[in-house]
Scaffold this active site. Structure first.
Site, PDB file in Angstrom:
ATOM      1  N   GLY A 155       1.019  -1.199   0.061  1.00 61.81           N
ATOM      2  CA  GLY A 155      -0.118  -0.089  -0.100  1.00 61.81           C
ATOM      3  C   GLY A 155       0.914   1.081   0.060  1.00 61.81           C
ATOM      4  N   THR A 156       2.003   1.165   0.805  1.00 58.39           N
ATOM      5  CA  THR A 156       2.888   2.281   0.741  1.00 58.39           C
ATOM      6  C   THR A 156       3.492   2.630  -0.694  1.00 58.39           C
ATOM      7  OG1 THR A 156       3.545   2.025   3.120  1.00 58.39           O
ATOM      8  CG2 THR A 156       5.158   3.182   1.735  1.00 58.39           C
TER       9      THR A 156
ATOM     10  N   GLN B  99      -7.793   1.924   5.052  1.00 56.81           N
ATOM     11  CA  GLN B  99      -8.723   1.257   6.164  1.00 56.81           C
ATOM     12  C   GLN B  99     -10.289   1.222   5.786  1.00 56.81           C
ATOM     13  OE1 GLN B  99      -7.736   0.443   9.290  1.00 56.81           O
ATOM     14  NE2 GLN B  99      -5.634   1.036   8.829  1.00 56.81           N
TER      15      GLN B  99
ATOM     16  N   SER C 182      -4.206  -1.325   0.682  1.00 49.82           N
ATOM     17  CA  SER C 182      -3.200  -2.623   0.915  1.00 49.82           C
ATOM     18  C   SER C 182      -4.095  -3.677   1.377  1.00 49.82           C
ATOM     19  CB  SER C 182      -2.281  -2.104   2.019  1.00 49.82           C
ATOM     20  OG  SER C 182      -1.606  -2.890   2.428  1.00 49.82           O
ATOM     21  N   ALA C 183      -3.440  -4.729   0.811  1.00 47.29           N
ATOM     22  CA  ALA C 183      -4.188  -6.210   1.273  1.00 47.29           C
ATOM     23  C   ALA C 183      -4.323  -6.488   2.552  1.00 47.29           C
ATOM     24  CB  ALA C 183      -3.658  -7.202   0.123  1.00 47.29           C
ATOM     25  N   HIS C 184      -3.208  -6.431   3.437  1.00 48.10           N
ATOM     26  CA  HIS C 184      -3.021  -6.819   4.508  1.00 48.10           C
ATOM     27  C   HIS C 184      -3.920  -6.292   5.529  1.00 48.10           C
ATOM     28  CE1 HIS C 184      -0.298  -3.587   5.229  1.00 48.10           C
ATOM     29  NE2 HIS C 184      -0.294  -3.655   6.455  1.00 48.10           N
TER      30      HIS C 184
ATOM     31  N   CYS D  89       4.560   7.486  24.440  1.00 43.11           N
ATOM     32  CA  CYS D  89       5.510   6.793  25.550  1.00 43.11           C
ATOM     33  C   CYS D  89       5.756   5.406  24.818  1.00 43.11           C
ATOM     34  CB  CYS D  89       4.558   6.380  26.495  1.00 43.11           C
ATOM     35  SG  CYS D  89       3.823   7.972  27.285  1.00 43.11           S
TER      36      CYS D  89
END
Length: 463
Positions: free
Chosen positions: A69-70, A177, A194-196, A320
């Site tokens: 996807g990136t 998303q 993105s497939a994942h 954090c």
């Protein structure tokens, strides 16, 4: 062990597993070859493209598969900017885009171009009118995610797309998303996913470019995927990605309704069960499976470790938990509390028992983390009586300690008095104002610390 982090990566869907295993036997050959093994591989690739295009809502020849996807985002932005270079080199993005978009924007700027970040409201959404005002005569491309990856807020893509269309600016939509949950929003010119994120194999992305959008692929060319994503196609993974996308979309309406009820339960009960919690993101215009909340006086890394020990896998945008000790750019842009941040994103099949179990253990885990950090439930006034002002030296302390020190000190000043916190932690700039908003105190602002060391944040006690 309940896995509550599908916004990062969804478990491999059973349909994807079956399709992957079948395609390993049938789709290993070069789809560009004319012999039977190549033709068989080409048939699988074409069928996968048609299935993915149907889910996206585009023509098959408008969609290519990428290694991630990136990669799809980077290729989409670079190709669209290059195709419209005569217009200019200005890019407009929202302040809460995925890091892949922001990294591309920074690369554009490093080459002499420019980009504008459109701010968001406290719920994480852009205002279409504000987005429109960011468009310039030299704007070559705009980018807006369909829904936010950290807080779940759904963006007003159709309204923004209408304004971009009127200005003659193509709009790239990162739909990673939202695509598993329904059709892509109307009005996009380029779309990445993105497939994942929906239970397909990692290493498969989608890039769709509408016909008529000027696009010039960058980098060394290739004969495959219309020259937009060079390299040998991973046909088994692509087949599994397309098959799983079709499968999850077939169940999306029913599963969305079911998970939305469970997320609503988390949103309501977390605020009642855990003191000093801020549930962030738009309460209505949001993804059905995702909820994010932040806990005052909590170290995010410890909190995630303790939840993991209790059997719950969640993620965080808290500084954090980051090696950079800077808050999530999404939470920062929204101006909400970042410390003790927890993102829960439920996978398909999550049960009410899973959610109830999480809600049962969460209050004790948060209380335990606060106790380890020395947080008292209600700080007592100073033994000598309240004073008009206090200075708290929190230099060298990291999230969430500066806010803990502020919470412990506020009872030591009279109503109308001030507490000044000295801190060199960047997170304090976000979390101290957020603390004031949550506790009904007045944030007066910041100034350089004594001798130029750190920053002095001043709070007036109101209650």
């Amino acid at each position: 062990m309940p896995y509550f982090d599908v916004a990062s990566a969804a478990p491999l869907h059973p349909v994807a597993r079956q399709a992957l295993q079948a395609a390993l036997d049938e789709g290993w050959a070069d789809p560009a070859r004319l012999y039977r093994e190549g033709r068989r591989a080409r048939l699988l690739l074409d069928a996968a493209r048609e299935a993915a295009a149907e889910a996206v809502g585009c023509r098959p020849d408008e969609l290519v598969f990428t290694p991630s996807g990136t990669h799809a985002v980077h290729a989409g932005i670079e190709g669209a900017l290059a195709g419209r270079r005569r217009v200019g080199t200005h890019l407009v993005v929202s302040a809460v885009e995925h890091s892949s978009v922001l990294h591309s924007a920074a690369a554009v700027e490093s080459r002499g171009g420019a980009f504008t970040e459109v701010p968001v409201d406290r719920g994480g959404a852009v205002d279409p009118e504000v987005f429109e005002r960011a468009l310039r005569p030299d704007t070559a491309l705009a980018a807006l995610q369909s829904a936010n990856h950290e807080v779940g807020t759904v963006q007003p893509v159709p309204e923004v797309a209408e304004r971009c269309r009127a200005a003659g600016v193509p709009l790239l939509v990162d739909a990673a998303q939202s695509l598993p949950w329904g059709p892509a929003p109307e009005g996009w010119s380029l779309l990445a996913a993105s497939a994942h994120k929906w239970g397909g194999p990692a290493g498969v992305g989608l890039l769709a470019v509408r016909k008529g959008v000027r696009f010039a692929p960058q980098g060394p060319g290739g004969e495959r995927e219309s020259g937009r994503s060079p390299g040998f196609e991973n046909i088994p993974a692509i087949v599994a990605a397309a098959a799983s996308l079709r499968a999850v979309r077939a169940d999306a309406a029913a599963e969305s309704e079911r998970l939305r009820v469970l997320v609503d339960r988390i949103r309501r009960r977390v605020a009642r069960l855990v003191p000093d919690v801020e549930v962030v993101g738009d309460p209505l215009r949001r993804l059905p499976h995702l909820v994010t909340f932040s806990c005052l006086y909590v170290d995010g890394e410890i909190l995630l470790h303790e939840l993991d020990r209790a059997g719950y896998s969640v993620s965080s945008g808290s500084s954090c938990t980051s090696s950079t000790l800077t808050p999530s750019h999404v939470l920062k842009a929204m101006g909400v509390l970042s410390e003790g941040n927890v993102r829960v994103s439920l996978p398909a099949g999550t049960t009410a028992e899973d959610v109830n179990g999480f809600l049962d253990v969460l209050p004790g885990v948060v209380a335990g983390v606060r106790a380890r950090l020395g947080v008292s439930p209600a700080p007592a006034p100073a033994a000598a009586g309240p004073v008009d002002s206090l200075v708290v030296d929190a230099l060298g302390m990291r999230c969430p300690q500066p806010v803990i020190e502020l919470g412990n000190a506020i009872g030591g000043v009279a109503v109308g008095g001030t507490v000044t916190v000295l801190s060199d932690d960047e997170v304090a700039r976000l979390d101290i104002p957020a603390w004031c908003a949550m506790r009904g105190q007045q944030y007066l602002g910041e100034a350089p610390g004594p001798g130029g060391v750190g920053v002095a944040y001043t709070v007036r006690r109101v209650v």
